[in-house]
Motif scaffolding. Structure first.
Motif, PDB file in Angstrom:
ATOM      1  N   MET A 185       9.829   5.245  -2.185  1.00  0.00           N
ATOM      2  CA  MET A 185       9.009   4.059  -2.421  1.00  0.00           C
ATOM      3  C   MET A 185       8.940   3.234  -1.140  1.00  0.00           C
ATOM      4  SD  MET A 185       9.787   0.988  -5.083  1.00  0.00           S
ATOM      5  CE  MET A 185      10.248  -0.439  -4.145  1.00  0.00           C
ATOM      6  N   GLY A 186       7.747   2.944  -0.679  1.00  0.00           N
ATOM      7  CA  GLY A 186       7.582   2.124   0.517  1.00  0.00           C
ATOM      8  C   GLY A 186       7.650   0.652   0.166  1.00  0.00           C
ATOM      9  N   ASP A 187       7.558  -0.163   1.190  1.00  0.00           N
ATOM     10  CA  ASP A 187       7.596  -1.606   0.982  1.00  0.00           C
ATOM     11  C   ASP A 187       6.201  -2.194   0.871  1.00  0.00           C
ATOM     12  OD1 ASP A 187      10.548  -2.222   2.892  1.00  0.00           O
ATOM     13  OD2 ASP A 187      10.225  -2.574   0.764  1.00  0.00           O
ATOM     14  N   LYS A 188       5.173  -1.326   0.918  1.00  0.00           N
ATOM     15  CA  LYS A 188       3.814  -1.849   0.829  1.00  0.00           C
ATOM     16  C   LYS A 188       2.924  -0.851   0.131  1.00  0.00           C
ATOM     17  CE  LYS A 188       2.905  -0.336   5.535  1.00  0.00           C
ATOM     18  NZ  LYS A 188       2.566  -0.718   6.885  1.00  0.00           N
ATOM     19  N   THR A 189       1.771  -1.358  -0.294  1.00  0.00           N
ATOM     20  CA  THR A 189       0.779  -0.514  -0.943  1.00  0.00           C
ATOM     21  C   THR A 189      -0.595  -1.008  -0.484  1.00  0.00           C
ATOM     22  OG1 THR A 189       0.029   0.338  -3.068  1.00  0.00           O
ATOM     23  CG2 THR A 189       0.697  -1.965  -3.033  1.00  0.00           C
ATOM     24  N   LYS A 190      -1.632  -0.270  -0.813  1.00  0.00           N
ATOM     25  CA  LYS A 190      -3.003  -0.653  -0.422  1.00  0.00           C
ATOM     26  C   LYS A 190      -3.738  -1.250  -1.618  1.00  0.00           C
ATOM     27  CE  LYS A 190      -3.576   1.549   3.729  1.00  0.00           C
ATOM     28  NZ  LYS A 190      -3.732   0.737   4.913  1.00  0.00           N
ATOM     29  N   VAL A 191      -4.499  -2.307  -1.351  1.00  0.00           N
ATOM     30  CA  VAL A 191      -5.312  -2.945  -2.387  1.00  0.00           C
ATOM     31  C   VAL A 191      -6.677  -3.263  -1.781  1.00  0.00           C
ATOM     32  CG1 VAL A 191      -5.574  -5.022  -3.801  1.00  0.00           C
ATOM     33  CG2 VAL A 191      -3.364  -3.914  -3.647  1.00  0.00           C
ATOM     34  N   GLN A 192      -7.732  -3.095  -2.582  1.00  0.00           N
ATOM     35  CA  GLN A 192      -9.077  -3.428  -2.105  1.00  0.00           C
ATOM     36  C   GLN A 192      -9.208  -4.943  -1.983  1.00  0.00           C
ATOM     37  OE1 GLN A 192     -12.123  -1.345  -4.216  1.00  0.00           O
ATOM     38  NE2 GLN A 192     -13.764  -2.456  -3.206  1.00  0.00           N
ATOM     39  N   VAL A 193      -9.839  -5.397  -0.903  1.00  0.00           N
ATOM     40  CA  VAL A 193      -9.988  -6.833  -0.625  1.00  0.00           C
ATOM     41  C   VAL A 193     -10.613  -7.566  -1.811  1.00  0.00           C
ATOM     42  CG1 VAL A 193     -11.168  -8.509   0.855  1.00  0.00           C
ATOM     43  CG2 VAL A 193     -10.040  -6.533   1.874  1.00  0.00           C
ATOM     44  N   SER A 194     -11.585  -6.955  -2.471  1.00  0.00           N
ATOM     45  CA  SER A 194     -12.273  -7.643  -3.574  1.00  0.00           C
ATOM     46  C   SER A 194     -11.346  -7.926  -4.756  1.00  0.00           C
ATOM     47  CB  SER A 194     -13.472  -6.811  -4.047  1.00  0.00           C
ATOM     48  OG  SER A 194     -13.022  -5.551  -4.526  1.00  0.00           O
ATOM     49  N   LYS A 195     -10.187  -7.264  -4.816  1.00  0.00           N
ATOM     50  CA  LYS A 195      -9.246  -7.472  -5.926  1.00  0.00           C
ATOM     51  C   LYS A 195      -8.179  -8.525  -5.625  1.00  0.00           C
ATOM     52  CE  LYS A 195      -9.733  -2.997  -8.219  1.00  0.00           C
ATOM     53  NZ  LYS A 195     -11.096  -2.849  -7.793  1.00  0.00           N
ATOM     54  N   LEU A 196      -8.144  -9.022  -4.396  1.00  0.00           N
ATOM     55  CA  LEU A 196      -7.140 -10.030  -4.024  1.00  0.00           C
ATOM     56  C   LEU A 196      -7.465 -11.383  -4.634  1.00  0.00           C
ATOM     57  CD1 LEU A 196      -6.714  -9.191  -0.237  1.00  0.00           C
ATOM     58  CD2 LEU A 196      -5.127  -8.628  -2.093  1.00  0.00           C
TER      59      LEU A 196
END
Length: 136
Positions: free
Chosen positions: A1-12
């Motif tokens: 498990m990493g310390d980060k993940t990816k999220v689409q800008v429109s979902k922030l």
């Protein structure tokens, strides 16, 4: 498990977290500009660093993906306090480690820290910060 993940800008959303310049930051404001004739909508994200309190902003297309930190919120007990560090023991693993007072403790709670009390701490990107005093 990493310390980060990816999220689409429109979902922030404000109140969520994002990584800007390698720093985990809490989003305080997002403004979206309408797309131009040949472009895509752009989001301007303003955020405050969790560890350093600095305001940062970035502009990204709303379709882009950004890194968001995975924050582990845990409970620890203060074992000892030195001028530079707070020694914490995790209440689940009983692991003992030091948290630097300079970057790892919010100013509002510095004066309330004492040995034997429980605190909530956050761990992300290899760093730890004491966020609040836990009630009895």
């Amino acid at each position: 498990m990493g310390d980060k993940t990816k999220v689409q800008v429109s979902k922030l959303k404000p109140g969520r977290y994002i990584i800007i310049d390698g720093e985990p930051c809490r989003i305080v404001n997002i403004t979206v500009s309408s797309p131009g004739k040949h472009g895509s909508a752009k989001a301007r994200i303003e955020a405050v660093g969790v560890f350093d309190g600095k305001v940062r902003s970035i502009v990204k297309p709303t379709s882009a993906e950004v890194d968001v930190p995975i924050i582990d919120k845990r409970t620890g007990q203060i074992i000892a306090i030195t001028p530079d560090t707070v020694q914490l023991m995790d209440m689940e693993t009983y692991e003992i480690f030091d948290v630097p007072i300079e970057t790892g403790v919010d100013d509002e709670i510095k004066g309330q820290l004492k040995e034997g009390i429980n605190v909530e701490y956050w761990e992300t990107l290899g760093r730890v910060k004491i966020m609040k005093i836990k009630g009895e």
